[in-house]
Enzyme design. Structure first.
Site, mmCIF file in Angstrom:
data_model
loop_
_atom_site.group_PDB
_atom_site.id
_atom_site.type_symbol
_atom_site.label_atom_id
_atom_site.label_comp_id
_atom_site.label_asym_id
_atom_site.label_seq_id
_atom_site.Cartn_x
_atom_site.Cartn_y
_atom_site.Cartn_z
ATOM 1 C CB SER A 262 47.489 38.856 39.559
ATOM 2 O OG SER A 262 46.393 38.733 38.460
ATOM 3 C CG ASP A 263 42.510 42.940 41.799
ATOM 4 O OD1 ASP A 263 41.475 42.680 41.566
ATOM 5 O OD2 ASP A 263 42.363 43.319 42.792
ATOM 6 C CD1 TRP A 264 40.186 43.601 34.894
ATOM 7 C CD2 TRP A 264 39.048 41.942 35.587
ATOM 8 N NE1 TRP A 264 39.969 43.229 33.816
ATOM 9 C CE2 TRP A 264 38.903 42.504 34.687
ATOM 10 C CE3 TRP A 264 37.937 40.934 36.238
ATOM 11 C CZ2 TRP A 264 37.392 41.673 33.422
ATOM 12 C CZ3 TRP A 264 37.676 39.963 36.083
ATOM 13 C CH2 TRP A 264 36.619 40.417 34.742
#
Length: 726
Positions: A262-264
Site C-alpha cells: 500500500s501507499d502511506w
C-alpha cells in the site's frame, strides 16, 4: 521461481501463527516524518521484538538498520529478517536529475546508471527496497508529482521503467549492490481531476490499458520486485481496494508473483474515500483486492484475526500475501545475509559517481530557444553576471531526495559552475529575492540589473525551487513565481546579451518574457552536479541534445495539452485559422508553447523520410511476430558535433476506437560530427499498431487498414510513409 524459495516459504507458513502471518504484512515507519500517522521508533522496535513486523521504511544507515535487524533475527521465535524500504527516487548520496529531467535525455541508459549507483550506495547503508520507479503517465503539469514521472507518453515511460528496474535490481537481487524496485502508483495516479494530488481519476478501460498501464507491464516484464497501489480512485473504486487492477490484471493476467504494498496509510484512507465504514472493512477490502503489505496504518494487524474468524478473508489469501513478502526477502538473500558490513558503507559521493551525475545532467537539459546563436558563450568574455533567485542556490537537487544528502551534499551552484568553467572571466553573482513567490528583493534586483549592464554576458537563473514541486505540491499558476518575469524584462532592457536558465520540476507557462529572451535553457532540477553541468552546456564544452518529455502549455487554461490527444470531429486546421466551429480557443494560439519532443542543439540536423521494408503486411503475420523495418537517415548539417534524437510516431487513420493523432513508437539518440550521417533502424510489430479495447477482460486488437508512420525530431514531424495492414 526458485523451488528452494517456495519450499522454504511453505515451511515458514506451516510454522507461523495467524498473528505472525499478519505481522509480516505490516510495514511501520521509522522516526523520519513524511506524512500523517507517523509511527514512532519505539513502536517499530516493539513490533519487531514480538515478531509482528515485516518491514520498516525510512530507516537507513548501516548501524541503524543492523541494530533493528538484530532484534528481528536474534530475538524472535522464527528469526525472519525485516525488509528496509526508503524512497530512493533519483539517487542516494549521489543525486541525479529528477526523473522528468532524465526522461528528457531520451536515453534510458541515463536512468539505468542512476539506478545502479543509487542501489550500490543504498544497499551498503542497509536499504533493501526503494519505492521507485514512479511510472505514472500524466497530462497534468499542475500535478506536482509530474517531477517524479517521465512525462506524458506511455512508450517513453515504459522504456525508462524497464531501465530503472534493471539499474536497481540487476540480475541478482541478493547481490550486495542491488535493491528491490517498486513500480508505482498502480494505477492511473497521473490523471487526477484539476491536477490535485490524491484526487479522483475517472478513466475508461481502453485509456487505462493504452495510456496508464503499459509502463507497469514493462516493469513487470523486466522483473520488478514489487508494485505500490495508488492513492486515487479508478472510476470510483479506490486503487487500494480494486480487484480488477490489483488481482485480475496484475496478478492473474500478467502473472506477477511479487509483492503489492500500500501507499502511506492508503488502506486506512478507504474510510475517508467512503468505500469502507471502519478499519475492519478497510482491511477486508484492501487485502481481498490484492494488497499484500500495509504501509504505516495497521488495519491488517488489528482486524486480521477477526476477519479470518468470520471468513471475511480467507486463509488462502492471507498465506498468498505472506508468501509474497517472504519471497521478496528470500530473493534479496536476507536470510543468509541479514546485516550489512558497517565498515563498507558508502558515506559520500565519489569522483566517479559525481562525474556520472554531471554527464546525466548535461544529457537531460533542453535548449528551448537560441536566437542568433546566443549560446554557447563566445570565447574571450571578460565578465559574466550570474543573477536571479537561483544564481547562488545549492537547492537544485529536486524533490524526493534523502534528507541527509540534501544537508550534506547540496548542488553545485550556477555561480560555482561558471567560475570553474570560465576562470579567466570575472564572475559577478547577484542573488535576487526568492523563487517561491515570497516578497521580492527590489534592491537585489536593481543590483542585478546594474551587474548585467556592466557585464559582457548575463546568465539569468530563474524558475521554481524543489519545494514547489513533488508530492502535495500542486500549483494553479504555472508562471514564474514572484517578480522573476520583471527581472528578465529589466535585464533585457539593458540591451546586453543574456540567456535565461530555467529551473523547474514541471512544465511551466512561459509568458511574454520568452519574446525578450534570446536564449532559454531548461535545466530542470539537475541534481548534485547542477552548476558544473550547466556550465558545460553554456560554454559549449557539451552541446545540448535533450528533448521535452512533456508539452509546455501556453496558459494554464489550456491544460491538458499533450501531443497524443485523440482527433475530434472538428479538428483545428492551421490552414484555416479563422474557422470558428472547430476545437480551439478564441484567445489562444493552437497547440502548446513547446511540443513534446522539442529541443534544439548548437548544430543543425536533417532527418530523412521513413523508409519501410514493406508497404503492406497481412495482419496475421504481425500477430505471429512479424515486423516492419523502418529506416531513417539523419545528418549533421552544422559545423560542430552534437546529439539528435530521431523520433518515430504512428497514427492509425481509422479504427473502432478513435486513436491518438500520434503515438511515439521509437526513438534513438545519436551523436554526429559535422557533416556526418547515420541511419537509424526501428522494428515495428503488432504491439506498435494495435490497441486495447474497452473490454474489461483485456482484449488487444490489430485492425486492418492504413497506418501513417512519421519521422523527425519532435512530435510535430511531417515526413511520413504509409503502411497498409491487410
Amino acid at each position: 521461481m526458485s523451488t528452494d524459495h517456495e519450499d522454504r516459504i511453505k515451511q515458514f507458513l506451516g510454522l507461523m501463527t495467524p498473528e505472525e502471518k499478519l505481522g509480516q504484512l505490516q510495514q511501520l515507519a521509522w522516526a523520519w516524518d513524511t506524512g500523517p500517522g507517523t509511527s514512532s521508533t519505539e513502536e517499530a522496535e516493539a513490533a519487531a521484538r514480538k515478531g509482528l513486523l515485516g518491514s520498516v521504511l525510512n530507516v537507513f544507515g548501516a548501524a541503524s538498520t543492523n541494530a533493528l535487524q538484530r532484534i528481528a533475527v536474534e530475538e524472535t521465535r522464527l528469526g525472519i529478517p525485516l525488509l528496509f524500504g526508503l524512497d530512493v527516487i533519483h539517487g542516494y548520496w549521489t543525486t541525479f536529475p529528477i526523473p522528468l529531467a532524465q526522461a528528457a535525455a531520451f536515453d534510458p541508459a541515463v536512468t539505468e546508471t542512476d539506478g545502479e549507483i543509487a542501489a550500490r550506495e543504498a544497499r551498503s547503508n542497509g536499504v533493501h527496497w526503494t519505492f521507485a520507479p514512479m511510472m505514472d503517465v500524466t497530462h497534468e503539469p499542475r500535478w506536482g508529482r509530474i517531477a517524479e514521472s517521465h512525462g506524458e507518453d506511455p512508450y517513453l515511460t515504459s522504456r525508462y521503467a524497464a531501465a530503472k528496474v534493471r539499474g536497481h535490481q540487476g540480475t541478482d537481487l541478493a547481490a550486495p549492490d542491488r535493491i528491490a524496485a517498486c513500480a508505482k502508483h498502480f494505477a492511473a495516479y497521473g490523471g487526477p481531476e484539476g491536477g490535485r494530488d490524491y484526487n479522483t481519476v475517472d478513466v475508461s478501460e481502453q485509456r487505462l490499458r493504452n495510456l496508464y498501464l503499459p509502463p507497469f507491464k514493462a516493469a513487470v516484464d523486466a522483473g520488478v520486485a514489487s508494485v505500490m497501489a495508488a492513492f486515487n480512485t479508478i472510476s470510483a473504486v479506490p486503487a487500494h481496494a480494486n480487484p480488477h487492477t490489483l488481482t485480475r490484471i496484475l496478478k492473474e493476467e500478467w502473472g506477477f508473483d511479487g509483492l503489492v504494498v500500500s501507499d502511506w496509510t492508503g488502506v486506512l484512507e478507504l474510510i475517508a474515500h467512503g468505500f469502507a465504514e471502519d478499519g475492519a472493512a478497510a482491511a477486508r477490502r484492501a487485502l481481498g483486492a490484492g494488497v499484500d503489505m500495509e504501509m504505516v496504518s495497521t488495519t491488517f494487524a488489528e482486524f486480521g484475526r477477526e476477519l479470518l474468524a468470520r471468513d471475511a478473508i480467507t486463509e488462502e489469501r492471507l498465506d498468498d500475501a505472506v508468501a509474497r513478502v517472504l519471497r521478496l526477502k528470500l530473493r534479496l538473500g536476507l536470510f543468509e545475509r541479514p546485516y550489512v558490513d558497517e565498515s563498507a558503507a558508502v558515506t559520500e559521493p565519489s569522483p566517479a559517481t559525481r562525474a556520472a551525475a554531471r554527464d546525466a545532467a548535461t544529457r537531460c537539459m533542453v535548449l528551448l530557444k537560441n536566437d542568433d546563436q546566443t549560446l554557447p558563450l563566445r570565447p574571450g568574455l571578460r565578465s559574466i553576471a550570474v543573477v536571479g533567485p537561483l544564481a547562488d542556490s545549492g537547492d537544485l537537487l529536486g524533490t524526493w531526495t534523502v534528507p541527509d544528502a540534501q544537508r550534506r551534499f547540496p548542488a553545485v551552484t550556477v555561480a560555482e559552475g561558471m567560475r570553474a568553467a570560465v576562470p579567466q572571466a570575472h564572475i559577478v553573482c547577484v542573488p535576487t529575492g526568492t523563487a517561491t513567490g515570497a516578497a521580492a528583493d527590489s534592491a537585489g534586483q536593481a543590483e542585478a540589473v546594474t551587474a548585467a549592464a556592466s557585464a559582457d554576458f548575463t546568465v539569468v537563473a530563474v524558475g521554481e525551487p524543489p519545494a514547489l514541486s513533488g508530492e502535495a505540491a500542486v500549483r494553479s499558476d504555472l508562471e514564474l513565481p514572484g517578480d522573476q518575469r520583471e527581472l528578465i524584462a529589466a535585464v533585457a532592457a539593458t540591451g546586453k546579451p543574456f540567456a535565461v536558465v530555467l529551473f523547474a520540476g514541471r512544465p511551466l507557462v512561459i509568458g511574454d518574457w520568452l519574446d525578450s529572451a534570446p536564449a532559454v535553457l531548461l535545466a530542470w532540477h539537475p541534481g548534485l552536479e547542477a552548476g558544473h553541468a550547466l556550465a558545460d552546456l553554456l560554454t559549449g564544452a557539451v552541446s545540448p541534445g535533450g528533448k521535452l518529455p512533456t508539452s509546455f502549455p501556453r496558459a494554464v487554461g489550456q491544460i491538458p495539452v499533450h501531443y497524443n490527444h485523440e482527433r475530434t470531429g472538428r479538428p483545428y486546421d492551421p490552414a484555416q485559422p479563422d474557422e470558428k466551429y472547430v476545437s480551439k480557443y478564441l484567445d489562444l494560439a493552437d497547440g502548446p508553447q513547446f511540443p513534446f519532443g522539442h529541443g534544439l542543439s548548437y548544430t543543425t540536423f536533417t532527418t530523412g523520410e521513413p523508409s519501410l521494408s514493406r508497404t503492406g503486411i497481412p495482419a496475421d503475420q504481425l500477430s505471429d511476430g512479424a515486423t516492419v523495418e523502418v529506416t531513417i537517415s539523419v545528418r549533421n548539417t552544422g559545423d560542430r558535433a552534437g546529439d539528435e534524437v530521431v523520433q518515430l510516431y504512428v497514427h492509425d487513420l481509422a479504427a473502432d476506437i478513435v486513436q491518438p493523432v500520434r503515438r511515439l513508437r521509437g526513438f534513438e539518440r545519436v551523436t554526429l560530427g559535422p557533416g556526418e550521417s547515420t541511419v537509424v533502424l526501428f522494428r515495428l510489430g503488432a504491439e506498435d499498431f494495435g490497441y486495447w479495447t474497452n473490454d474489461p477482460e483485456g482484449v488487444f486488437v490489430l485492425e486492418r487498414g492504413a497506418i501513417d508512420i512519421y519521422a523527425g525530431n519532435s512530435s510535430t514531424a511531417r515526413k511520413c510513409s504509409r503502411l497498409t495492414i491487410n
